[in-house]
Write a protein that holds these residues in place. Structure first.
Motif, PDB file in Angstrom:
ATOM      1  N   ARG B 347       0.839  -1.197   0.000  1.00 51.56           N
ATOM      2  CA  ARG B 347       0.000   0.000   0.000  1.00 51.56           C
ATOM      3  C   ARG B 347       0.875   1.249   0.000  1.00 51.56           C
ATOM      4  NH1 ARG B 347      -4.880  -1.889  -0.042  1.00 51.56           N
ATOM      5  NH2 ARG B 347      -5.387  -3.756   1.152  1.00 51.56           N
ATOM      6  N   VAL B 348       0.500   2.191  -0.838  1.00 50.03           N
ATOM      7  CA  VAL B 348       1.265   3.432  -0.947  1.00 50.03           C
ATOM      8  C   VAL B 348       0.333   4.603  -0.668  1.00 50.03           C
ATOM      9  CG1 VAL B 348       2.838   4.786  -2.358  1.00 50.03           C
ATOM     10  CG2 VAL B 348       2.613   2.327  -2.773  1.00 50.03           C
ATOM     11  N   LEU B 349       0.772   5.473   0.210  1.00 48.65           N
ATOM     12  CA  LEU B 349       0.008   6.662   0.565  1.00 48.65           C
ATOM     13  C   LEU B 349       0.710   7.873  -0.041  1.00 48.65           C
ATOM     14  CD1 LEU B 349      -2.417   7.557   2.372  1.00 48.65           C
ATOM     15  CD2 LEU B 349      -0.790   7.776   4.246  1.00 48.65           C
ATOM     16  N   MET B 350      -0.018   8.640  -0.837  1.00 49.72           N
ATOM     17  CA  MET B 350       0.587   9.776  -1.525  1.00 49.72           C
ATOM     18  C   MET B 350       0.222  11.058  -0.798  1.00 49.72           C
ATOM     19  SD  MET B 350       1.676   8.070  -4.151  1.00 49.72           S
ATOM     20  CE  MET B 350       1.878   9.213  -5.497  1.00 49.72           C
ATOM     21  N   LEU B 351       1.239  11.854  -0.468  1.00 48.50           N
ATOM     22  CA  LEU B 351       0.964  13.089   0.260  1.00 48.50           C
ATOM     23  C   LEU B 351       1.056  14.328  -0.623  1.00 48.50           C
ATOM     24  CD1 LEU B 351       2.758  12.514   3.661  1.00 48.50           C
ATOM     25  CD2 LEU B 351       0.437  11.942   2.991  1.00 48.50           C
ATOM     26  N   SER B 352       1.462  14.159  -1.859  1.00 47.66           N
ATOM     27  CA  SER B 352       1.571  15.328  -2.727  1.00 47.66           C
ATOM     28  C   SER B 352       1.195  14.914  -4.139  1.00 47.66           C
ATOM     29  CB  SER B 352       3.009  15.867  -2.687  1.00 47.66           C
ATOM     30  OG  SER B 352       3.551  15.975  -3.981  1.00 47.66           O
ATOM     31  N   LYS B 353       0.675  15.874  -4.910  1.00 48.15           N
ATOM     32  CA  LYS B 353       0.244  15.463  -6.249  1.00 48.15           C
ATOM     33  C   LYS B 353       1.435  15.284  -7.193  1.00 48.15           C
ATOM     34  CE  LYS B 353      -1.331  20.093  -7.712  1.00 48.15           C
ATOM     35  NZ  LYS B 353      -1.822  20.818  -6.534  1.00 48.15           N
ATOM     36  N   HIS B 354       2.607  15.745  -6.771  1.00 50.74           N
ATOM     37  CA  HIS B 354       3.794  15.554  -7.601  1.00 50.74           C
ATOM     38  C   HIS B 354       4.542  14.261  -7.266  1.00 50.74           C
ATOM     39  CE1 HIS B 354       3.100  19.518  -9.133  1.00 50.74           C
ATOM     40  NE2 HIS B 354       3.136  20.024  -7.910  1.00 50.74           N
ATOM     41  N   ALA B 355       4.151  13.619  -6.193  1.00 50.67           N
ATOM     42  CA  ALA B 355       4.809  12.364  -5.831  1.00 50.67           C
ATOM     43  C   ALA B 355       4.307  11.254  -6.748  1.00 50.67           C
ATOM     44  CB  ALA B 355       4.508  12.017  -4.384  1.00 50.67           C
ATOM     45  N   ARG B 356       5.119  10.214  -6.857  1.00 49.85           N
ATOM     46  CA  ARG B 356       4.710   9.095  -7.703  1.00 49.85           C
ATOM     47  C   ARG B 356       4.852   7.801  -6.912  1.00 49.85           C
ATOM     48  NH1 ARG B 356       7.881   6.571 -12.305  1.00 49.85           N
ATOM     49  NH2 ARG B 356       6.394   4.917 -12.724  1.00 49.85           N
ATOM     50  N   GLY B 357       3.822   7.014  -6.932  1.00 46.51           N
ATOM     51  CA  GLY B 357       3.882   5.740  -6.215  1.00 46.51           C
ATOM     52  C   GLY B 357       3.324   4.647  -7.089  1.00 46.51           C
ATOM     53  N   ASP B 358       3.891   3.476  -6.960  1.00 42.71           N
ATOM     54  CA  ASP B 358       3.431   2.362  -7.773  1.00 42.71           C
ATOM     55  C   ASP B 358       3.546   1.092  -6.943  1.00 42.71           C
ATOM     56  OD1 ASP B 358       2.659   0.778  -9.833  1.00 42.71           O
ATOM     57  OD2 ASP B 358       4.234   1.395 -11.221  1.00 42.71           O
ATOM     58  N   ALA B 359       2.450   0.369  -6.838  1.00 40.54           N
ATOM     59  CA  ALA B 359       2.480  -0.927  -6.155  1.00 40.54           C
ATOM     60  C   ALA B 359       2.295  -1.988  -7.224  1.00 40.54           C
ATOM     61  CB  ALA B 359       1.364  -1.009  -5.114  1.00 40.54           C
ATOM     62  N   ASN B 360       3.231  -2.898  -7.287  1.00 40.51           N
ATOM     63  CA  ASN B 360       3.303  -3.820  -8.407  1.00 40.51           C
ATOM     64  C   ASN B 360       3.293  -5.265  -7.901  1.00 40.51           C
ATOM     65  OD1 ASN B 360       3.756  -4.769 -10.998  1.00 40.51           O
ATOM     66  ND2 ASN B 360       5.991  -4.472 -10.861  1.00 40.51           N
ATOM     67  N   PRO B 361       2.121  -5.833  -7.733  1.00 43.46           N
ATOM     68  CA  PRO B 361       2.039  -7.188  -7.175  1.00 43.46           C
ATOM     69  C   PRO B 361       2.223  -8.259  -8.240  1.00 43.46           C
ATOM     70  CG  PRO B 361      -0.160  -6.274  -7.431  1.00 43.46           C
ATOM     71  CD  PRO B 361       0.798  -5.261  -8.007  1.00 43.46           C
ATOM     72  N   ILE B 362       3.046  -9.245  -7.940  1.00 48.27           N
ATOM     73  CA  ILE B 362       3.300 -10.322  -8.893  1.00 48.27           C
ATOM     74  C   ILE B 362       3.206 -11.666  -8.166  1.00 48.27           C
ATOM     75  CG2 ILE B 362       4.991 -11.342 -10.484  1.00 48.27           C
ATOM     76  CD1 ILE B 362       6.236  -8.491 -10.669  1.00 48.27           C
ATOM     77  N   LEU B 363       2.407 -12.562  -8.725  1.00 51.15           N
ATOM     78  CA  LEU B 363       2.356 -13.930  -8.202  1.00 51.15           C
ATOM     79  C   LEU B 363       2.785 -14.864  -9.325  1.00 51.15           C
ATOM     80  CD1 LEU B 363      -1.048 -14.026  -6.264  1.00 51.15           C
ATOM     81  CD2 LEU B 363       1.224 -14.286  -5.257  1.00 51.15           C
ATOM     82  N   LEU B 364       3.784 -15.696  -9.053  1.00 54.10           N
ATOM     83  CA  LEU B 364       4.271 -16.637 -10.057  1.00 54.10           C
ATOM     84  C   LEU B 364       4.147 -18.035  -9.463  1.00 54.10           C
ATOM     85  CD1 LEU B 364       7.514 -14.618 -10.775  1.00 54.10           C
ATOM     86  CD2 LEU B 364       5.557 -14.766 -12.332  1.00 54.10           C
ATOM     87  N   ILE B 365       3.271 -18.831 -10.031  1.00 52.25           N
ATOM     88  CA  ILE B 365       2.940 -20.087  -9.372  1.00 52.25           C
ATOM     89  C   ILE B 365       3.132 -21.270 -10.314  1.00 52.25           C
ATOM     90  CG2 ILE B 365       1.112 -21.364  -8.191  1.00 52.25           C
ATOM     91  CD1 ILE B 365       0.090 -18.669  -7.192  1.00 52.25           C
ATOM     92  N   ASP B 366       4.030 -22.170  -9.928  1.00 49.19           N
ATOM     93  CA  ASP B 366       4.318 -23.348 -10.747  1.00 49.19           C
ATOM     94  C   ASP B 366       3.860 -24.640 -10.069  1.00 49.19           C
ATOM     95  OD1 ASP B 366       5.427 -21.958 -12.830  1.00 49.19           O
ATOM     96  OD2 ASP B 366       7.428 -21.930 -11.941  1.00 49.19           O
ATOM     97  N   GLU B 367       2.853 -24.532  -9.230  1.00 52.92           N
ATOM     98  CA  GLU B 367       2.379 -25.714  -8.515  1.00 52.92           C
ATOM     99  C   GLU B 367       0.868 -25.576  -8.383  1.00 52.92           C
ATOM    100  OE1 GLU B 367       4.015 -28.501  -7.346  1.00 52.92           O
ATOM    101  OE2 GLU B 367       1.958 -29.093  -6.870  1.00 52.92           O
ATOM    102  N   ASP B 368       0.138 -26.695  -8.435  1.00 53.49           N
ATOM    103  CA  ASP B 368      -1.321 -26.617  -8.445  1.00 53.49           C
ATOM    104  C   ASP B 368      -1.931 -26.425  -7.071  1.00 53.49           C
ATOM    105  OD1 ASP B 368      -1.380 -26.917 -11.137  1.00 53.49           O
ATOM    106  OD2 ASP B 368      -1.398 -29.111 -11.046  1.00 53.49           O
ATOM    107  N   ASP B 369      -1.480 -27.212  -6.133  1.00 53.26           N
ATOM    108  CA  ASP B 369      -2.178 -27.300  -4.858  1.00 53.26           C
ATOM    109  C   ASP B 369      -1.625 -26.260  -3.875  1.00 53.26           C
ATOM    110  OD1 ASP B 369      -3.682 -28.069  -2.761  1.00 53.26           O
ATOM    111  OD2 ASP B 369      -2.614 -29.951  -2.386  1.00 53.26           O
ATOM    112  N   VAL B 370      -1.960 -24.991  -4.109  1.00 51.85           N
ATOM    113  CA  VAL B 370      -1.400 -23.915  -3.285  1.00 51.85           C
ATOM    114  C   VAL B 370      -2.490 -22.869  -3.007  1.00 51.85           C
ATOM    115  CG1 VAL B 370       0.891 -24.177  -4.310  1.00 51.85           C
ATOM    116  CG2 VAL B 370      -0.708 -22.503  -5.251  1.00 51.85           C
ATOM    117  N   THR B 371      -2.201 -21.966  -2.088  1.00 49.00           N
ATOM    118  CA  THR B 371      -3.067 -20.806  -1.901  1.00 49.00           C
ATOM    119  C   THR B 371      -2.226 -19.546  -2.063  1.00 49.00           C
ATOM    120  OG1 THR B 371      -2.717 -20.899   0.479  1.00 49.00           O
ATOM    121  CG2 THR B 371      -4.727 -21.918  -0.356  1.00 49.00           C
ATOM    122  N   ALA B 372      -2.849 -18.496  -2.593  1.00 44.97           N
ATOM    123  CA  ALA B 372      -2.108 -17.254  -2.802  1.00 44.97           C
ATOM    124  C   ALA B 372      -3.085 -16.096  -2.840  1.00 44.97           C
ATOM    125  CB  ALA B 372      -1.316 -17.311  -4.111  1.00 44.97           C
ATOM    126  N   GLY B 373      -2.593 -14.926  -2.481  1.00 45.91           N
ATOM    127  CA  GLY B 373      -3.459 -13.756  -2.559  1.00 45.91           C
ATOM    128  C   GLY B 373      -2.631 -12.490  -2.566  1.00 45.91           C
TER     129      GLY B 373
END
Lengths: 259, 433
Positions: B347-373
């Motif tokens: 989570r990114v909280l922006m305090l100014s309109k000139h600030a830049r924030g990016d949250a980049n979630p990546i899930l890479l899953i090579d197995e079937d029987d798993v849980t992820a979120g």
């Protein structure tokens, strides 16, 4: 101390360009308990929010005065410092800020810098008020309103009211979602504040709360205005007869506003 | 000084001056050769080609390092330390050891707390076993190779099998000379069934001077070991930082990270944990504040190799002024990691309109029987939260302060030493106001 006077004169309020309040007039003085009643959607909560300065509500006409001072010129925190308090219908949840830290910051906001409330005194006052409201002490260490039940949120609002001791308290549907035991506790808290310096504006659409907190004046809102005012006897008539007779008396077909 | 002026001769003579064994000299020289052939890292969504990784001093000429007492520490450093009790503490100033204390009880049990230089001499087999072998590789990119070639400070912490370290171990890496670069290397080993809590402070004298930080931590949790790792990074505005903290967890082991990423200069910071053994667990928590014109790129990355492994990432960042903050959360479940769980929240909280924030979630899953979120958000301070706080008389500024501290609290509260927690709160205070 004779208390403060809140005057609302010909107040018009819009939300998202839609007019909700269409000329509300009301005066609340120290020592007086006023109830504002009325069906849903008639502008009661809008009035409460507009007095406190909710960012979404725009006052387009009229005045709000606190002891003659122009409330509409004040920032939200300045309104609080002028003696206004709103117990909100939907208090915000604030993660990471404990209820206790919030309460202490609130109390200190009303005191001069360098005259902050001593920690022990604060804890004593908070504990006493929590006991009075039959609240779980652990609540003070939980994050503000986060994961609180509806009843816990309402008690927390009254807890703040008791600790901040404002000149004028506005209670926006403080009874909604409360079971009868919680309602009694909340009422007990409100009644404890009753004195000649404290004025209170109680917004509700149930008579139930008013069985426990007796109002001196009762106002009915419809179509964004106060359409009828009277004494406590009005509560009884509304309880037995509902709102229909007022609508008929005033020739109102749809009592709601802004639909 | 620039990296271009480093030569094999320089590295050889530096190593000799440090009285290092031949394997260390050879490792440095090999790494130096690798550095000539490899490219800079390419952090996703941040272009670092113009970042200055070249202006710094590798060595500060100091008087003969003398052992000092806690009371000799300057005030600015002392507040990081719990001076009430004699704690397990190592202090390095401009890469040179100033103070070290470990309780005799822990020493008797075989626990080691020392600066890297001493460890290379006194525990060469252990250092050689762990230094850029299984966790971070010399050849990953130019900065890891340069790190190995130029490493000039660090700490070695070793907890033997079955030893529980009850009191936290703290290190302070203090940059006093504004141009001093820290090529700082921390090795933390917790053998089977052991437990340790470790907190490190990176701090600098406030300055605009150009320098570079190239910091690597390698953390090893043996079977059923438990490591709690806290940090506060606070390098100055003129400093360009590369920070890499990596953990390996064996069967049933737990690694908990609580990272306060508070640098004022451009920063790449990556935190990668490999859950190698079955049932191993990692909580990777990090908070960051960006201000001024700095650009920061953060990666929290957990790889589930073993079965029933559990990896949880939580990153909260606050961006103000014209700062940029990119937050990558990567949950990777390898083939074979059945019943693994990968969760992440950025989570990114922006305090100014000139600030830049990016949250980049990546899930890479090579197995079937798993849980992820995953959950990710970039937003501003909620006006209704402000309204609520202000309606109690709290000023707008104070209300924002409460909301920001609250937003960062989930990680700040995890820092295991009170003095460091208070310090992190102070640093946040200084950065957001």
């Amino acid at each position: 101390m004779s208390g403060s006077t809140l005057e609302i004169k010909d107040l018009h309020v819009e939300i998202d360009g839609k007019e909700i309040l269409k000329g509300v007039n009301l005066t609340v003085k120290g020592g007086e308990f006023h109830a504002i009643m009325g069906p849903n959607g008639t502008g009661k909560s809008t009035l409460a929010s507009a007095i406190m300065g909710h960012p979404k509500y725009e006052v387009t006409k009229g005045q709000i005065l606190m002891d003659g001072e122009d409330v509409l010129e004040m920032e939200v925190d300045e309104r609080a410092k002028a003696g206004l308090f709103l117990a909100m219908q939907y208090p915000s949840e604030i993660s990471g800020v404990t209820t206790s830290d919030f309460l202490r910051s609130s109390i200190n906001a009303h005191r001069e810098e360098g005259d902050e409330i001593p920690l022990m005194k604060f804890i004593k006052e908070m504990d006493a008020a929590m006991d009075y409201l039959e609240m779980d002490k652990n609540m003070s260490q939980r994050y503000l309103n986060e994961g609180f039940s509806g009843g816990e949120k309402k008690r927390n609002e009254i807890l703040q009211l008791m600790l901040l001791k404002p000149a004028i308290g506005i209670l926006d549907e403080i009874d909604s979602g409360l079971d009868i035991d919680a309602l009694k506790v909340v009422s007990k808290g409100i009644n404890k504040l009753r004195n000649e310096a404290f004025g209170c504006l109680i917004i509700t659409h149930y008579q139930r709360l008013l069985n426990y907190v007796k109002p001196d004046f009762v106002h009915v809102m419809m179509q964004g205005r106060v359409v009828k005012s009277g004494g406590p006897e009005l509560v009884e008539r509304l309880e037995s007869e509902g709102y229909e007779w007022i609508k008929q008396e005033l020739g109102i077909e749809d009592e709601t506003v802004g639909k | 000084m620039s990296t271009d002026v480093f030569t094999r001769d320089y590295i050889e003579s530096y190593s000799k001056k440090q009285q290092e064994p031949t394997w260390m000299t050879d490792m440095r020289l090999n790494a130096f050769d690798v550095a000539q052939k490899t490219d800079m890292p390419k952090p996703d969504k941040t272009k670092i080609t113009r970042w200055d990784f070249n202006s710094f001093e590798h060595v500060t000429n100091q008087e003969e390092a003398k052992q000092i007492t806690l009371t000799d520490l300057p005030e600015g450093i002392k507040k990081f330390v719990d001076t009430e009790k004699k704690q397990n503490l190592l202090v390095l100033r401009d890469t040179v050891k100033q103070y070290v204390h470990l309780t005799s009880d822990l020493m008797d049990q075989g626990v080691i707390l020392t600066d890297l230089q001493t460890a290379i001499t006194e525990y060469p087999e252990l250092v050689q076993k762990y230094f850029m072998t299984d966790a971070v590789q010399v050849s990953e990119h130019k900065l890891t190779a340069l790190h190995a070639a130029l490493v000039n400070g660090g700490a070695f912490i070793y907890v033997p099998k079955n030893v529980i370290v009850n009191e936290p171990i703290q290190t302070i890496f203090w940059q006093d000379n504004p141009s001093q670069a820290l090529f700082n290397h921390v090795i933390l080993v917790a053998e089977e069934n052991s437990e340790v809590t470790y907190v490190e402070n990176y701090l600098a004298t406030e300055t605009e001077a150009k320098t570079v930080m190239n910091v690597i931590s390698e953390v090893f949790a043996g079977a059923n070991a438990k490591i709690s790792y806290g940090s506060v990074d606070h390098f100055a505005h003129g400093t360009t930082s590369y920070i890499n903290r990596r953990g390996l967890a064996e069967r049933d082991a737990t690694i908990e990270w609580a990272l306060g990423q508070m640098n004022d200069g451009d920063t790449i910071s990556e935190n990668v944990t490999h859950l190698l053994g079955d049932q191993s667990v990692c909580f990777a928590k990090a908070v960051s504040v960006g201000r001024g014109d700095q650009t920061q790129n953060f990666t929290a990355h957990i790889v589930n190799h073993g079965k029933h492994t559990n990896g949880i990432i939580l990153q909260h960042g606050v961006m103000k002024d014209r700062a940029t903050g990119i937050f990558h959360g990567i949950g990777k479940i390898e083939h074979g990691g059945t019943k693994a769980n990968a969760e992440q929240e950025s989570r990114v909280l922006m305090l100014s309109k000139h600030a830049r924030g990016d949250a980049n979630p990546i899930l890479l899953i090579d197995e079937d029987d798993v849980t992820a979120g995953h959950a990710a958000s970039v937003g501003r301070v909620d006006p209704l939260q402000l309204y609520y706080l202000m309606s109690r008389g709290i000023s707008r500024q104070e209300a924002e302060r409460l909301i920001i501290h609250g937003f960062l609290a989930p990680v700040v509260n995890e820092i295991p030493i009170q003095a460091v927690r208070d310090q992190l709160t102070d640093v946040i205070e200084g950065k957001v106001n």
